[in-house]
Motif scaffolding. Structure first.
Motif, PDB file in Angstrom:
ATOM      1  N   HIS A 147      -4.229   7.766   5.806  1.00  0.00           N
ATOM      2  CA  HIS A 147      -4.855   7.205   4.615  1.00  0.00           C
ATOM      3  C   HIS A 147      -4.062   6.010   4.088  1.00  0.00           C
ATOM      4  N   PHE A 148      -4.801   4.976   3.662  1.00  0.00           N
ATOM      5  CA  PHE A 148      -4.210   3.755   3.115  1.00  0.00           C
ATOM      6  C   PHE A 148      -4.838   3.466   1.750  1.00  0.00           C
ATOM      7  N   THR A 149      -4.010   3.215   0.752  1.00  0.00           N
ATOM      8  CA  THR A 149      -4.483   2.725  -0.541  1.00  0.00           C
ATOM      9  C   THR A 149      -3.669   1.496  -0.931  1.00  0.00           C
ATOM     10  N   GLN A 171      -8.484   6.087   7.292  1.00  0.00           N
ATOM     11  CA  GLN A 171      -9.341   6.055   6.117  1.00  0.00           C
ATOM     12  C   GLN A 171      -8.721   5.131   5.073  1.00  0.00           C
ATOM     13  N   HIS A 172      -9.542   4.209   4.569  1.00  0.00           N
ATOM     14  CA  HIS A 172      -9.068   3.217   3.603  1.00  0.00           C
ATOM     15  C   HIS A 172      -9.713   3.462   2.241  1.00  0.00           C
ATOM     16  N   HIS A 173      -8.905   3.344   1.201  1.00  0.00           N
ATOM     17  CA  HIS A 173      -9.378   3.515  -0.174  1.00  0.00           C
ATOM     18  C   HIS A 173      -9.252   2.192  -0.920  1.00  0.00           C
ATOM     19  N   GLY A 226      -6.102  -5.128   1.326  1.00  0.00           N
ATOM     20  CA  GLY A 226      -7.033  -4.139   1.861  1.00  0.00           C
ATOM     21  C   GLY A 226      -7.769  -4.648   3.082  1.00  0.00           C
ATOM     22  N   LEU A 280      -5.298  -4.709   6.068  1.00  0.00           N
ATOM     23  CA  LEU A 280      -5.033  -3.355   6.569  1.00  0.00           C
ATOM     24  C   LEU A 280      -6.234  -2.801   7.336  1.00  0.00           C
ATOM     25  N   LYS A 281      -7.438  -3.073   6.855  1.00  0.00           N
ATOM     26  CA  LYS A 281      -8.630  -2.605   7.573  1.00  0.00           C
ATOM     27  C   LYS A 281      -8.763  -3.292   8.928  1.00  0.00           C
ATOM     28  N   ALA A 339       0.839  -1.196   0.000  1.00  0.00           N
ATOM     29  CA  ALA A 339       0.000   0.000   0.000  1.00  0.00           C
ATOM     30  C   ALA A 339       0.873   1.243   0.000  1.00  0.00           C
TER      31      ALA A 339
END
Length: 445
Positions: free
Chosen positions: A126-128, A160-162, A146, A149-150, A112
């Motif tokens: 923020h994480f993408t 906040q996760h994208h 994802g 990470l969540k 990420a």
């Protein structure tokens, strides 16, 4: 309020093997088809995590992916029981089969891109997840990355996760391996440096010709938008196309940054002087230490072979900046001599610590590949999943877990063994209980 840079290292998965899947990664191709030791690889990674914890660093653990990926094989037409799917794929499409067995998620620098709350418009971390579209075996990772990470950063007040970027080479994103953050202090607003290999929508711009440029300019811009970064705290730099063609598949193979220091090779970037001036302007009045390693001191080939720049550059609790390097750097006379001289110079880097991560190195990943950096304040750290943070008890549990579940040796032909799939699922199911992740894997859902 205290601020930390937490390193979350990837646990090596039970199917760690040398299939040589990564075109453009010299080490990966050089060791193709050799037998591996998943147990040794996992224990080497855990030993590094524990050592950094013992140095006083905040250290975390990131779970591996489920492999072999039966679901990908079913998606492309293989049918029957799990054992039958494995057998058919191994016989009819061996290259695809080896790809779905890859333990490449161990290199969490590609998991990420993370922007700390000090940099983002809404004051959240923020994480993408990276889409990793350039390699089929890695493109299977982002959904599970994802979820993991969540599960690690679930508190919506702080995190906040994208969703990962579109699954298309125009938005090829390789995560933090092409991203570094420079700052005076982890809690202060910094400059996020995005390094790309090519422009996807403008073929007139320079690009490598031998090996693929995995990160696009458009992907880097998209991440910055998603994370609410401003023009004042972002810089977009192009990696030197010629150096990509020499086997530098990610920027973290040729440069590494930490706080007010960027340690890089002379041939790392295109338009270096202008971009460094931009970084300094956005950084502010305090100087950025740009430490250049000249080609005459260390060749690109030596840098790639030893992963001189795929090292961790960290600040110990004492404030001292040190390099965490693989033992390959120590074993190369030219690189070892350079590092011994570097720590005597007037730079922030004061020491070098060497670690044996040979099982990872042979597959093309050094200490920097193995970790995802997450800058957190003490409230954010307290809001993260505490069961994923390294301590003596967790180290003991995970080393015992590895010794009970991982094979000592694994040849590429062993990947078709249906017992390996069951062993892996049993291990991962127990791991999610140790780390309190919930049902992050498909077989659990």
């Amino acid at each position: 309020m205290k601020h930390f840079e937490v390193n979350f290292d990837g646990l090596v998965g039970p199917t760690h093997n040398y299939a040589g899947l990564s075109f453009g990664n010299v080490a990966s191709l050089a060791n193709a088809k050799s037998s591996s030791s998943p147990r040794d690889a996992a224990l080497q990674g855990l030993a590094k995590m524990k050592a950094l914890h013992d140095m006083g660093m905040q250290q975390g653990v990131l779970a591996p992916q489920e492999r072999p990926n039966i679901y990908a094989l079913r998606q492309i037409g293989f049918t029957g029981t799990d054992a039958e799917v494995l057998a058919k794929a191994a016989q009819q499409a061996p290259a695809i089969f080896q790809a779905v067995c890859s333990a490449s998620s161990m290199w969490t620098a590609n998991a990420a891109t993370v922007s700390p709350s000090a940099d983002t418009a809404n004051g959240k971390v923020h994480f993408t997840p990276a889409n990793l579209t350039n390699k089929f075996h890695r493109s299977l990772e982002p959904v599970t990355s994802g979820r993991i990470l969540k599960a690690m950063f679930s508190n919506e007040r702080y995190f906040q996760h994208h969703r990962h970027l579109p699954d298309n080479e125009h938005f090829g994103d390789e995560g933090a391996a092409n991203h570094t953050r420079l700052c005076q202090d982890y809690g202060l607003a910094g400059v996020e440096v995005f390094v790309y290999g090519r422009h996807a929508f403008d073929s007139s711009k320079p690009a490598p010709t031998k090996y693929p440029a995995r990160q696009t300019y458009e992907a880097s811009e998209a991440i910055a938008r998603l994370h609410g970064l401003s023009e004042d705290n972002t810089v977009f730099m192009q990696q030197n196309p010629d150096v990509i063609d020499q086997g530098v598949f990610h920027n973290d193979v040729i440069a590494v940054g930490n706080r007010n220091t960027l340690f890089y090779h002379q041939e790392a970037f295109a338009n270096t002087e202008a971009k460094f001036a931009e970084i300094q302007t956005k950084f502010g009045d305090d100087p950025v230490h740009f430490i250049e390693v000249k080609s005459a001191e260390v060749s690109v080939q030596d840098a790639v072979n030893t992963y001189l720049f795929n090292t961790q550059l960290i600040n110990l609790p004492s404030g001292e900046m040190v390099i965490i390097a693989p033992t390959e750097c120590q074993e190369n006379e030219r690189v070892a001599s350079y590092l011994a001289e570097l720590v005597t110079r007037d730079t922030p880097i004061r020491q070098v610590h060497y670690f044996d991560v040979k099982q990872s190195m042979r597959n093309g990943g050094g200490p920097a590949c193995l970790r995802l950096r997450v800058a957190l304040n003490d409230e954010e750290l307290a809001a993260a999943n505490q069961h994923c943070l390294m301590n003596d008890a967790l180290y003991g549990k995970l080393t015992d877990w590895v010794k009970r579940h991982y094979r000592d040796t694994l040849a590429v032909d062993d990947l078709r063994d249906p017992a390996l799939l069951e062993e892996s699922r049993t291990a991962l199911d127990e791991l999610t209980q140790i780390l309190r992740l919930g049902s992050v894997y498909e077989f659990q859902r």
